[in-house]
Design a protein around this motif. Structure first.
Motif, mmCIF file in Angstrom:
data_model
loop_
_atom_site.group_PDB
_atom_site.id
_atom_site.type_symbol
_atom_site.label_atom_id
_atom_site.label_comp_id
_atom_site.label_asym_id
_atom_site.label_seq_id
_atom_site.Cartn_x
_atom_site.Cartn_y
_atom_site.Cartn_z
ATOM 1 N N PRO A 35 0.711 -0.981 -0.089
ATOM 2 C CA PRO A 35 0.242 -0.216 -0.163
ATOM 3 C C PRO A 35 1.101 1.223 -0.045
ATOM 4 O O PRO A 35 1.641 1.543 1.339
ATOM 5 N N ILE A 36 0.906 1.702 -1.396
ATOM 6 C CA ILE A 36 1.992 3.232 -1.069
ATOM 7 C C ILE A 36 0.729 4.007 -0.770
ATOM 8 O O ILE A 36 1.732 5.161 -0.151
ATOM 9 N N LYS A 37 -0.482 4.453 -1.019
ATOM 10 C CA LYS A 37 -1.302 5.636 -1.065
ATOM 11 C C LYS A 37 -1.985 4.547 -1.004
ATOM 12 O O LYS A 37 -3.808 4.299 -2.108
ATOM 13 N N PRO A 38 -2.787 3.784 0.388
ATOM 14 C CA PRO A 38 -3.606 2.941 0.397
ATOM 15 C C PRO A 38 -5.398 3.662 0.147
ATOM 16 O O PRO A 38 -6.484 3.141 0.121
ATOM 17 N N LYS A 39 -5.161 5.153 0.948
ATOM 18 C CA LYS A 39 -6.974 5.947 1.103
ATOM 19 C C LYS A 39 -7.301 6.486 0.226
ATOM 20 O O LYS A 39 -6.700 7.427 -0.384
ATOM 21 N N GLY A 40 -8.400 6.381 -0.295
ATOM 22 C CA GLY A 40 -8.927 6.989 -1.653
ATOM 23 C C GLY A 40 -10.342 6.720 -1.857
ATOM 24 O O GLY A 40 -10.791 5.415 -1.826
ATOM 25 N N SER A 41 -11.719 7.875 -1.620
ATOM 26 C CA SER A 41 -12.663 6.792 -2.776
ATOM 27 C C SER A 41 -12.266 6.622 -4.303
ATOM 28 O O SER A 41 -13.393 5.851 -4.629
ATOM 29 N N LYS A 42 -11.101 6.637 -5.160
ATOM 30 C CA LYS A 42 -11.246 6.822 -6.436
ATOM 31 C C LYS A 42 -11.191 5.168 -6.906
ATOM 32 O O LYS A 42 -10.409 4.431 -6.016
ATOM 33 N N MET A 43 -11.225 4.720 -7.984
ATOM 34 C CA MET A 43 -10.504 3.378 -8.178
ATOM 35 C C MET A 43 -8.680 3.461 -8.374
ATOM 36 O O MET A 43 -8.265 4.028 -8.677
ATOM 37 N N VAL B 16 -2.343 -11.271 -8.887
ATOM 38 C CA VAL B 16 -3.202 -11.256 -9.457
ATOM 39 C C VAL B 16 -4.843 -11.651 -7.899
ATOM 40 O O VAL B 16 -5.649 -11.181 -7.676
ATOM 41 N N ASN B 17 -4.027 -12.343 -7.310
ATOM 42 C CA ASN B 17 -4.736 -13.356 -6.150
ATOM 43 C C ASN B 17 -4.710 -12.353 -4.796
ATOM 44 O O ASN B 17 -5.038 -12.234 -4.379
ATOM 45 N N GLU B 18 -3.498 -11.460 -5.377
ATOM 46 C CA GLU B 18 -2.861 -10.377 -4.000
ATOM 47 C C GLU B 18 -3.867 -9.505 -3.907
ATOM 48 O O GLU B 18 -4.683 -9.419 -3.198
ATOM 49 N N ILE B 19 -4.034 -9.453 -5.437
ATOM 50 C CA ILE B 19 -5.396 -8.205 -5.315
ATOM 51 C C ILE B 19 -6.365 -8.540 -5.420
ATOM 52 O O ILE B 19 -6.746 -7.618 -4.628
ATOM 53 N N ILE B 20 -6.950 -9.623 -6.215
ATOM 54 C CA ILE B 20 -8.282 -9.767 -5.442
ATOM 55 C C ILE B 20 -8.647 -10.290 -4.311
ATOM 56 O O ILE B 20 -9.703 -9.908 -3.648
ATOM 57 N N ASN B 21 -7.358 -10.455 -3.526
ATOM 58 C CA ASN B 21 -7.155 -11.048 -2.228
ATOM 59 C C ASN B 21 -7.612 -9.761 -0.912
ATOM 60 O O ASN B 21 -8.427 -9.156 -0.404
ATOM 61 N N ARG B 22 -7.432 -8.456 -1.826
ATOM 62 C CA ARG B 22 -7.935 -7.442 -1.054
ATOM 63 C C ARG B 22 -8.929 -6.634 -1.906
ATOM 64 O O ARG B 22 -9.862 -5.862 -1.254
ATOM 65 N N ASP B 23 -9.568 -6.699 -2.854
ATOM 66 C CA ASP B 23 -10.797 -6.242 -3.570
ATOM 67 C C ASP B 23 -11.036 -6.678 -4.813
ATOM 68 O O ASP B 23 -10.278 -7.237 -5.767
ATOM 69 N N ALA B 24 -12.405 -7.623 -3.985
ATOM 70 C CA ALA B 24 -12.232 -9.594 -5.520
ATOM 71 C C ALA B 24 -13.737 -8.692 -6.301
ATOM 72 O O ALA B 24 -13.765 -9.389 -7.338
ATOM 73 N N VAL B 25 -13.991 -7.228 -5.960
ATOM 74 C CA VAL B 25 -14.793 -6.822 -6.978
ATOM 75 C C VAL B 25 -14.246 -6.051 -7.947
ATOM 76 O O VAL B 25 -14.515 -6.488 -9.039
ATOM 77 N N GLY B 26 -13.543 -5.342 -8.023
ATOM 78 C CA GLY B 26 -13.300 -4.084 -9.295
ATOM 79 C C GLY B 26 -14.170 -3.445 -8.749
ATOM 80 O O GLY B 26 -14.704 -2.704 -8.743
ATOM 81 N N PRO B 27 -14.008 -2.240 -9.951
ATOM 82 C CA PRO B 27 -12.500 -2.557 -11.466
ATOM 83 C C PRO B 27 -11.416 -2.447 -11.090
ATOM 84 O O PRO B 27 -10.940 -1.886 -10.082
ATOM 85 N N TYR B 28 -10.734 -2.284 -12.026
ATOM 86 C CA TYR B 28 -9.142 -2.771 -11.738
ATOM 87 C C TYR B 28 -8.662 -1.700 -12.770
ATOM 88 O O TYR B 28 -8.719 -2.104 -13.937
ATOM 89 N N ALA B 29 -7.477 -0.993 -11.899
ATOM 90 C CA ALA B 29 -6.885 0.424 -13.257
ATOM 91 C C ALA B 29 -5.743 -0.714 -12.973
ATOM 92 O O ALA B 29 -5.020 -0.790 -12.072
ATOM 93 N N LEU B 30 -4.032 -1.501 -13.981
ATOM 94 C CA LEU B 30 -3.329 -2.203 -13.900
ATOM 95 C C LEU B 30 -2.109 -0.562 -14.870
ATOM 96 O O LEU B 30 -3.035 -0.604 -15.486
ATOM 97 N N ALA B 31 -0.729 -0.913 -13.874
ATOM 98 C CA ALA B 31 -0.045 -0.119 -15.099
ATOM 99 C C ALA B 31 1.699 -1.292 -14.547
ATOM 100 O O ALA B 31 1.579 -2.035 -13.631
ATOM 101 N N GLN C 81 -6.702 8.725 -4.621
ATOM 102 C CA GLN C 81 -6.213 8.248 -5.568
ATOM 103 C C GLN C 81 -5.852 7.596 -5.044
ATOM 104 O O GLN C 81 -5.027 7.857 -4.525
ATOM 105 N N PRO C 82 -6.027 6.502 -4.080
ATOM 106 C CA PRO C 82 -5.477 5.506 -4.031
ATOM 107 C C PRO C 82 -4.377 4.628 -5.218
ATOM 108 O O PRO C 82 -4.599 4.406 -6.184
ATOM 109 N N ILE C 83 -3.652 4.375 -4.517
ATOM 110 C CA ILE C 83 -2.457 3.114 -5.303
ATOM 111 C C ILE C 83 -1.308 2.532 -4.408
ATOM 112 O O ILE C 83 -0.941 2.641 -2.905
ATOM 113 N N PHE C 84 -1.777 1.402 -5.234
ATOM 114 C CA PHE C 84 -1.314 0.139 -4.350
ATOM 115 C C PHE C 84 0.735 -0.447 -5.651
ATOM 116 O O PHE C 84 0.210 0.012 -6.461
#
Length: 875
Positions: A609-617, A671-686, A643-646
């Motif tokens: 979690p670099i910047k975990p808090k925020g209401s955006k995707m 992917v598994n680590e992301i889904i364990n945190r948020d199983a619904v999405g949507p997702y933005a990847l870089a 804007q959350p950043i992981f």
């Protein structure tokens, strides 16, 4: 004084600098002359190639007395081209392509350079009257030439090079050095500090730094080997230390800054290394540390105007730290303001005479009259000596002590800087009424430039000083080298002055080094671990009275400091913490509490979690070749508050978990680590660099699972090294075609751009060479100590995964963030290879910087603005 200057030695003053190199090539034809990454060239190869390129210059009407510029990235061809210019009879003008474009163009114009040897990478980049010669073309055209030296009668009195140094008038000034000055110095240094054909000399200095002349010509003058280091590695203390150890380097010249950087990386053992230390004052504490870690320690002193080094001293544990005595055919005088000798023991200006004194400054007659004055002590008509502006005295043992500057010239990391040049550049800014710049060393070993600014009064509105400083830094970076841009800015109502009306520089206040809104209430350490953390932060960050609630990143913390802190914490506690720990435990209180945890309980999860808090995707960014994600923090800090950043760091960097070597498995783990945190999405990847391919496979897997991937971004990532399903015939044809293009790119691809590939794309070539080397010599795994020491194994497995991975088109669009400055050859410069695979198209965004600096200030802010806009539009 007489015995001090009894330095006369007969030497061949009439010969040229390259005559020394030719003699080495004749005596040691098969010795290795230059090693660079996985390339090694013999003296015969270097000599013959230099002869051929010199012939091209002569054929293009270059004559004695002409000036030829050279702007190449560090590679063997850079050295060969320097020698070729000398053999053509011309003087070379060294230009570091990383320097600001305006500064290089001024040097080309001021010097009257007729030709500019550069590479395809920089074709047409510099505007000047000098005609470009591409090194790739020169190598191809001259390949069939006879390897004979052109018949040009170059003597010791002819110019060898013109090197520009910082100037007090706001423009750099060109120092003209003759061949005989370099010949004299090389022959003198062959005796002391001494060098033999068996030596291996590590060369890290930029070609625009005069000490690069020793790095290059001293080993070449005796048949020794140059281990040439690229500009990125030269700034990495860990990489330099590893290179010294692995390559068995015997001689290394560097500034105190570089030696301190290497010491920070856990250097404890004694090495068979001869250290040449110069460019800045050698301090007692640094001397004490180096003496027990090397074979010999030499203190070197000399200005550019007297040919690199003018005095030297072998330092022992019981000796006083002085700059020693003059090199051969050199005289040093301690003079009064009227240029009269002062008695031994009294302080005066250090003035240098002898065969090392430059011809003078180019096109600067008034400055020449001021600095290069008649030498009444030599008895030689017309002889000149150079006024250094340094204060010194003759000690009872006959050695010279250097006691600082008379004027406002300073040294930062070995670079000579005229503060007036920076003040001149700042004075051009519309918001600046008055600017004074000084060098401060409030933290020993960490000199910093501080600018004191009186703002121009414009109306009643008070400008945001922080925003102004960011703007000034951007403007200065466009015209000045990075090392001349002030680190700190202080707003002043007035600049203090002395009773006689001069600026009182000693009265300028210490800057607030925190650069933050620190916690309102100071809270002192309460536990042993809190005190340990706070003490380390204050020591390594140069701050005082850090509260346990202050934030590491807001204090100005960066990756290099983080590495040092974690290494020191491991030494003190025996616990190895991930660098990413600082994201969630960014205060001294939280980091100290983390140290309380049992070592076995410390987790190295990939999701950070670099910047975990925020209401955006949320945005999930995959690591590049550095394996960790600390460099993404600067980018995240400029994103929207909501804007959350992981980040996703490599599995195995703890040295315990087994690294993965299949791309699908690497992506599945993330992917598994992301889904364990948020199983619904949507997702933005870089993904950055190597991480781009990983992010692409992650997107494929998420889409196959029915997940919504709103955005897929590539941060200067390409597809060049992924698997292509081709017939054998097509593979052969493709390989041949690629080789042909590489031949056309000889200097860039095999010398310039491969270094970028090595540094920026998982260390592919370097790791392969190291792997082969270890297999050939049956070298077992190194003892694992310190932090970030498990990268080699992960790099090798990542390389395997990358080469075995086949890209398939998927129904996704790609936002391609492409570095404006190209740093290595790729097949598709426009789309970096992604267009066939992104069925919804590739949208290109050019961002400032090159591959490894897109996250660095001031580039990070503009990068963040474009990225945030893409994220908002994706939703």
């Amino acid at each position: 004084m007489t015995s001090l200057n009894n330095t006369t030695v007969i030497y061949p003053k009439e010969i040229s600098l390259f005559d020394l190199i030719d003699e080495s090539a004749k005596t040691y034809p098969d010795n290795i002359a230059i090693t660079f990454d996985d390339r090694s060239l013999t003296y015969t190869q270097v000599s013959h190639t230099a002869n051929r390129i010199a012939k091209i210059l002569v054929d293009q009407q270059i004559k004695k007395g002409d000036v030829v510029g050279l702007a190449l990235d560090r590679c063997p061809e850079m050295i060969i081209a320097l020698i070729a210019i000398l053999k053509s009879g011309a003087a070379y003008l060294p230009l570091d392509p990383e320097y600001p474009k305006d500064r290089i163009e001024f040097m080309l114009e001021d010097s009257g350079a007729k030709k500019l040897i550069t590479s395809l990478k920089y074709k047409g980049h510099f505007t000047s009257t000098a005609e470009e010669i591409l090194i790739e073309d020169a190598l191809l055209i001259s390949a069939d030439y006879p390897p004979l030296k052109p018949e040009v009668a170059v003597t010791g009195d002819d110019l060898a090079y013109i090197l520009y140094t910082s100037g007090s008038t706001g423009k750099p000034k060109g120092v003209q050095i003759a061949h005989h000055s370099m010949v004299n110095l090389m022959l003198s240094l062959q005796k002391a500090p001494g060098i033999s054909p068996a030596d291996k000399v590590m060369a890290t200095a930029t070609v625009c730094f005069d000490i690069a002349g020793l790095d290059i010509y001293l080993p070449l003058s005796v048949g020794a080997e140059i281990l040439l280091i690229d500009s990125i590695m030269a700034k990495d203390g860990r990489a330099l230390l590893d290179m010294v150890r692995e390559k068995k380097v015997t001689m290394f010249q560097a500034t105190p800054y570089t030696w301190r950087m290497m010491l920070e990386m856990g250097w404890e053992e004694q090495l068979p290394l001869k250290i040449l230390c110069g460019g800045e004052a050698l301090t007692k504490d640094l001397t004490a540390k180096l003496l027990h870690r090397c074979y010999q320690l030499w203190n070197m002193y000399g200005p550019t105007e007297t040919t690199i080094w003018s005095t030297l001293k072998l330092i022992n544990s019981d000796s006083e730290i002085t700059i020693g005595k003059p090199v051969a055919n050199t005289s040093v005088y301690i003079l009064s303001e009227t240029l009269a000798m002062v008695p031994d023991g009294e302080i005066g200006e250090i003035v240098i005479g002898g065969d090392g004194v430059a011809v003078g400054y180019l096109n600067r007659p008034e400055l020449n009259a001021e600095k290069f004055v008649s030498n009444p002590f030599s008895g030689i008509p017309g002889d000149k000596m150079y006024r250094t502006g340094d204060l010194g005295k003759i000690n009872p043992n006959g050695e010279i002590s250097c006691l600082g500057r008379i004027d406002h010239q300073v040294k930062i990391r070995g670079y000579r800087i005229e503060l007036e040049e920076i003040e001149h550049a700042l004075g051009k800014q519309p918001d600046v009424k008055q600017a004074v710049v000084i060098a401060r060393e409030d933290l020993p070993g960490d000199p910093r430039l501080a600018a004191y600014i009186v703002l121009a009064a414009e109306g009643e509105k008070t400008p945001d000083f922080k925003l102004l400083t960011e703007q000034w830094q951007r403007e200065l970076l466009a015209t000045l080298p990075e090392y001349m841009v002030p680190d700190d800015f202080v707003e002043m109502e007035t600049i203090p002055s002395t009773p006689n009306g001069k600026i009182d520089r000693k009265a300028l206040p210490k800057p607030d080094y925190s650069h933050i809104n620190r916690t309102e209430a100071y809270c002192a350490p309460r536990t042993t671990n809190e005190k340990l953390v706070v003490d380390l932060w204050e020591e390594l960050m140069g701050l005082t009275k850090i509260s346990i609630f202050d934030n590491f990143f807001e204090l100005g913390g960066r990756s290099l400091v983080a590495v040092r802190i974690m290494a020191r914490l491991e030494q003190a506690t025996g616990k190895r913490l991930p660098l990413a720990t600082l994201f969630e435990h960014a205060t001294a209180e939280k980091l100290a509490a983390r140290l309380e945890i049992n070592a076995e309980a410390i987790t190295w999860d990939s999701l950070v979690p670099i910047k975990p808090k925020g209401s955006k995707m949320p945005l999930y960014i995959v690591h590049g070749a550095g394996l960790h994600v600390l460099l993404f923090n600067a980018l995240a800090s400029h994103m929207d508050t909501e804007q959350p950043i992981f980040g996703l760091q490599a599995k195995g960097i703890n040295g315990v978990d087994e690294p993965l070597d299949v791309m699908e498995d690497i992506a599945r783990n993330y992917v598994n680590e992301i889904i364990n945190r948020d199983a619904v999405g949507p997702y933005a990847l870089a993904g950055y660099s190597l991480g781009g391919v990983i992010a692409y496979e992650m997107a494929r897997q998420l889409i196959d699972m029915g997940k919504d991937v709103k955005m897929l971004a590539m941060f200067d990532a390409s597809t060049d090294y992924t698997k292509k399903d081709l017939t054998l015939q097509a593979k052969i044809a493709g390989a041949v075609w690629r080789v042909l293009k590489q031949v056309a790119y000889t200097a860039v691809l095999f010398a310039d751009d491969p270094k970028r590939t090595i540094e920026y794309k998982s260390g592919e070539i370097k790791k392969r060479v190291r792997k082969v080397y270890k297999k050939l010599f049956k070298i077992g795994p190194a003892k694992k100590t310190g932090i970030l020491i498990f990268g080699d194994e992960i790099d090798e497995k990542s390389e395997t995964a990358l080469h075995n991975y086949k890209l398939v088109p998927i129904n996704v669009g790609i936002e391609l963030f492409r570095a404006k400055k190209k740093t290595f050859y790729i097949e598709d410069f426009k789309y970096l290879g992604w267009k066939p695979y992104a069925l919804k198209g590739v949208h290109v965004h050019d961002i400032p910087g090159e591959h490894n600096t897109i996250f660095a200030p001031p580039n990070d802010k503009q990068f963040a603005e474009v990225l945030q806009k893409c994220l908002n539009e994706a939703v």
